[in-house]
Design a protein around this motif. Structure first.
Motif, PDB file in Angstrom:
ATOM      1  N   MET A 105       0.840  -1.189   0.000  1.00 23.10           N
ATOM      2  CA  MET A 105       0.000   0.000   0.000  1.00 23.10           C
ATOM      3  C   MET A 105       0.879   1.245   0.000  1.00 23.10           C
ATOM      4  SD  MET A 105      -2.866   1.198   2.674  1.00 23.10           S
ATOM      5  CE  MET A 105      -3.643   2.759   2.451  1.00 23.10           C
ATOM      6  N   VAL A 106       0.518   2.188  -0.831  1.00 27.16           N
ATOM      7  CA  VAL A 106       1.244   3.445  -0.950  1.00 27.16           C
ATOM      8  C   VAL A 106       0.461   4.542  -0.246  1.00 27.16           C
ATOM      9  CG1 VAL A 106       1.935   5.198  -2.623  1.00 27.16           C
ATOM     10  CG2 VAL A 106       2.394   2.812  -3.091  1.00 27.16           C
ATOM     11  N   THR A 107       1.172   5.426   0.428  1.00 28.14           N
ATOM     12  CA  THR A 107       0.537   6.543   1.119  1.00 28.14           C
ATOM     13  C   THR A 107       0.988   7.869   0.501  1.00 28.14           C
ATOM     14  OG1 THR A 107       2.324   6.813   2.724  1.00 28.14           O
ATOM     15  CG2 THR A 107       0.570   5.228   3.282  1.00 28.14           C
ATOM     16  N   VAL A 108       0.292   8.927   0.867  1.00 32.20           N
ATOM     17  CA  VAL A 108       0.695  10.261   0.418  1.00 32.20           C
ATOM     18  C   VAL A 108       2.113  10.551   0.897  1.00 32.20           C
ATOM     19  CG1 VAL A 108       0.250  12.726   0.673  1.00 32.20           C
ATOM     20  CG2 VAL A 108      -1.642  11.169   0.289  1.00 32.20           C
ATOM     21  N   GLU A 109       2.435  10.146   2.097  1.00 30.79           N
ATOM     22  CA  GLU A 109       3.785  10.391   2.629  1.00 30.79           C
ATOM     23  C   GLU A 109       4.850   9.682   1.791  1.00 30.79           C
ATOM     24  OE1 GLU A 109       6.753  12.088   4.475  1.00 30.79           O
ATOM     25  OE2 GLU A 109       4.658  12.641   4.783  1.00 30.79           O
ATOM     26  N   GLU A 167      -7.581   9.819   0.111  1.00 31.80           N
ATOM     27  CA  GLU A 167      -6.256   9.256  -0.176  1.00 31.80           C
ATOM     28  C   GLU A 167      -6.279   7.791  -0.590  1.00 31.80           C
ATOM     29  OE1 GLU A 167      -3.610  10.327   3.050  1.00 31.80           O
ATOM     30  OE2 GLU A 167      -4.076  12.459   2.801  1.00 31.80           O
ATOM     31  N   THR A 168      -7.405   7.313  -1.093  1.00 29.89           N
ATOM     32  CA  THR A 168      -7.489   5.924  -1.564  1.00 29.89           C
ATOM     33  C   THR A 168      -7.179   5.806  -3.054  1.00 29.89           C
ATOM     34  OG1 THR A 168      -9.855   6.104  -2.018  1.00 29.89           O
ATOM     35  CG2 THR A 168      -9.209   5.290   0.181  1.00 29.89           C
ATOM     36  N   VAL A 169      -7.141   6.946  -3.755  1.00 34.11           N
ATOM     37  CA  VAL A 169      -6.875   6.952  -5.193  1.00 34.11           C
ATOM     38  C   VAL A 169      -5.747   7.937  -5.477  1.00 34.11           C
ATOM     39  CG1 VAL A 169      -7.797   7.468  -7.494  1.00 34.11           C
ATOM     40  CG2 VAL A 169      -9.254   6.369  -5.780  1.00 34.11           C
ATOM     41  N   GLU A 200      -3.688  -4.518 -15.344  1.00 34.64           N
ATOM     42  CA  GLU A 200      -3.965  -4.657 -13.910  1.00 34.64           C
ATOM     43  C   GLU A 200      -5.274  -3.940 -13.574  1.00 34.64           C
ATOM     44  OE1 GLU A 200      -0.708  -4.207 -11.020  1.00 34.64           O
ATOM     45  OE2 GLU A 200       0.573  -3.762 -12.752  1.00 34.64           O
ATOM     46  N   PRO A 201      -6.411  -4.502 -13.991  1.00 35.93           N
ATOM     47  CA  PRO A 201      -7.684  -3.815 -13.776  1.00 35.93           C
ATOM     48  C   PRO A 201      -8.074  -3.657 -12.305  1.00 35.93           C
ATOM     49  CG  PRO A 201      -8.046  -6.009 -14.655  1.00 35.93           C
ATOM     50  CD  PRO A 201      -6.562  -5.756 -14.705  1.00 35.93           C
ATOM     51  N   GLY A 202      -7.490  -4.417 -11.432  1.00 36.69           N
ATOM     52  CA  GLY A 202      -7.759  -4.264 -10.001  1.00 36.69           C
ATOM     53  C   GLY A 202      -6.969  -3.135  -9.377  1.00 36.69           C
ATOM     54  N   ALA A 260      -4.150   1.212  -2.267  1.00 44.69           N
ATOM     55  CA  ALA A 260      -4.005  -0.058  -1.545  1.00 44.69           C
ATOM     56  C   ALA A 260      -3.396  -1.154  -2.410  1.00 44.69           C
ATOM     57  CB  ALA A 260      -5.361  -0.514  -1.005  1.00 44.69           C
ATOM     58  N   GLU A 261      -3.464  -0.990  -3.724  1.00 46.02           N
ATOM     59  CA  GLU A 261      -2.966  -2.002  -4.645  1.00 46.02           C
ATOM     60  C   GLU A 261      -1.575  -1.702  -5.194  1.00 46.02           C
ATOM     61  OE1 GLU A 261      -4.650  -4.812  -5.000  1.00 46.02           O
ATOM     62  OE2 GLU A 261      -6.133  -3.946  -3.630  1.00 46.02           O
ATOM     63  N   LEU A 262      -1.049  -0.517  -4.911  1.00 41.76           N
ATOM     64  CA  LEU A 262       0.265  -0.132  -5.440  1.00 41.76           C
ATOM     65  C   LEU A 262       1.377  -0.495  -4.469  1.00 41.76           C
ATOM     66  CD1 LEU A 262      -0.253   3.472  -6.873  1.00 41.76           C
ATOM     67  CD2 LEU A 262       0.183   1.381  -8.164  1.00 41.76           C
ATOM     68  N   GLY A 263       2.472  -0.981  -5.028  1.00 40.37           N
ATOM     69  CA  GLY A 263       3.669  -1.217  -4.239  1.00 40.37           C
ATOM     70  C   GLY A 263       4.617  -0.040  -4.375  1.00 40.37           C
ATOM     71  N   GLU A 264       5.612  -0.001  -3.532  1.00 35.31           N
ATOM     72  CA  GLU A 264       6.578   1.098  -3.521  1.00 35.31           C
ATOM     73  C   GLU A 264       7.305   1.245  -4.854  1.00 35.31           C
ATOM     74  OE1 GLU A 264       8.862   4.221  -1.670  1.00 35.31           O
ATOM     75  OE2 GLU A 264       7.216   3.096  -0.772  1.00 35.31           O
ATOM     76  N   ALA A 265       7.797   0.148  -5.399  1.00 32.86           N
ATOM     77  CA  ALA A 265       8.563   0.212  -6.655  1.00 32.86           C
ATOM     78  C   ALA A 265       7.683   0.686  -7.812  1.00 32.86           C
ATOM     79  CB  ALA A 265       9.178  -1.144  -6.974  1.00 32.86           C
ATOM     80  N   GLU A 266       6.466   0.176  -7.869  1.00 26.22           N
ATOM     81  CA  GLU A 266       5.554   0.576  -8.940  1.00 26.22           C
ATOM     82  C   GLU A 266       5.202   2.062  -8.813  1.00 26.22           C
ATOM     83  OE1 GLU A 266       1.875  -1.546 -11.182  1.00 26.22           O
ATOM     84  OE2 GLU A 266       1.798  -1.568  -8.993  1.00 26.22           O
ATOM     85  N   MET A 267       4.955   2.519  -7.583  1.00 18.94           N
ATOM     86  CA  MET A 267       4.656   3.933  -7.351  1.00 18.94           C
ATOM     87  C   MET A 267       5.820   4.806  -7.797  1.00 18.94           C
ATOM     88  SD  MET A 267       5.695   6.601  -5.159  1.00 18.94           S
ATOM     89  CE  MET A 267       6.278   5.859  -3.652  1.00 18.94           C
ATOM     90  N   ARG A 268       7.045   4.407  -7.469  1.00 14.79           N
ATOM     91  CA  ARG A 268       8.215   5.195  -7.854  1.00 14.79           C
ATOM     92  C   ARG A 268       8.278   5.354  -9.374  1.00 14.79           C
ATOM     93  NH1 ARG A 268      11.987   6.556  -4.475  1.00 14.79           N
ATOM     94  NH2 ARG A 268      13.591   6.624  -6.072  1.00 14.79           N
ATOM     95  N   GLU A 269       8.074   4.280 -10.092  1.00  8.91           N
ATOM     96  CA  GLU A 269       8.115   4.332 -11.554  1.00  8.91           C
ATOM     97  C   GLU A 269       7.013   5.230 -12.114  1.00  8.91           C
ATOM     98  OE1 GLU A 269       7.801   1.422 -15.463  1.00  8.91           O
ATOM     99  OE2 GLU A 269       8.065   0.503 -13.493  1.00  8.91           O
ATOM    100  N   LEU A 270       5.811   5.093 -11.587  1.00  3.79           N
ATOM    101  CA  LEU A 270       4.686   5.897 -12.079  1.00  3.79           C
ATOM    102  C   LEU A 270       4.891   7.388 -11.801  1.00  3.79           C
ATOM    103  CD1 LEU A 270       1.762   3.588 -10.927  1.00  3.79           C
ATOM    104  CD2 LEU A 270       2.568   3.925 -13.277  1.00  3.79           C
TER     105      LEU A 270
END
Length: 116
Positions: free
Chosen positions: A1-5, A42-44, A61-63, A83-93
């Motif tokens: 799960m990724v947060t705003v922080e 902060e869920t999206v 990744e439709p979920g 809730a579905e994003l990981g840290e590495a994926e968030m960094r790339e995006l």
């Protein structure tokens, strides 16, 4: 799960980025161009993404990924459930979204190579 922080720690290291709270929504932008924004709860996490590639991303990744509301679909934008994003994926995006809104030379200087 990724947060705003989590996003804040990364985004504020990216040149020309500023953070804004607009209508209870955290947004990260370069100048007047928003490249990452969160829903009020902060869920999206919405982020800049090429329109021509977003259907493939959502289908992969439709979920995790979904289209923004209809009125925002004219923009280069996609939403993800935090809730579905990981840290590495968030960094790339986030980095790819930032690259879309800064001059290529700024992105290359920060990333140490030509941007994608």
């Amino acid at each position: 799960m990724v947060t705003v922080e989590d996003v804040r720690r990364l985004a504020l290291t990216l040149p020309r980025t500023s953070e804004h709270l607009i209508g209870d929504r955290v947004k990260f932008r370069v100048g007047q161009i928003v490249y990452v924004a969160f829903s009020a709860d902060e869920t999206v996490m919405g982020f800049a993404f090429p329109k021509e590639e977003r259907d493939a991303l959502i289908a992969s990744e439709p979920g995790t990924f979904h289209l923004p509301r209809l009125s925002d679909q004219r923009f280069n934008w996609v939403n993800a459930w935090t809730a579905e994003l990981g840290e590495a994926e968030m960094r790339e995006l986030v980095i790819d979204a930032w690259c879309m809104v800064v001059p290529k030379k700024v992105a290359a200087a920060r990333l140490g190579s030509p941007p994608r």
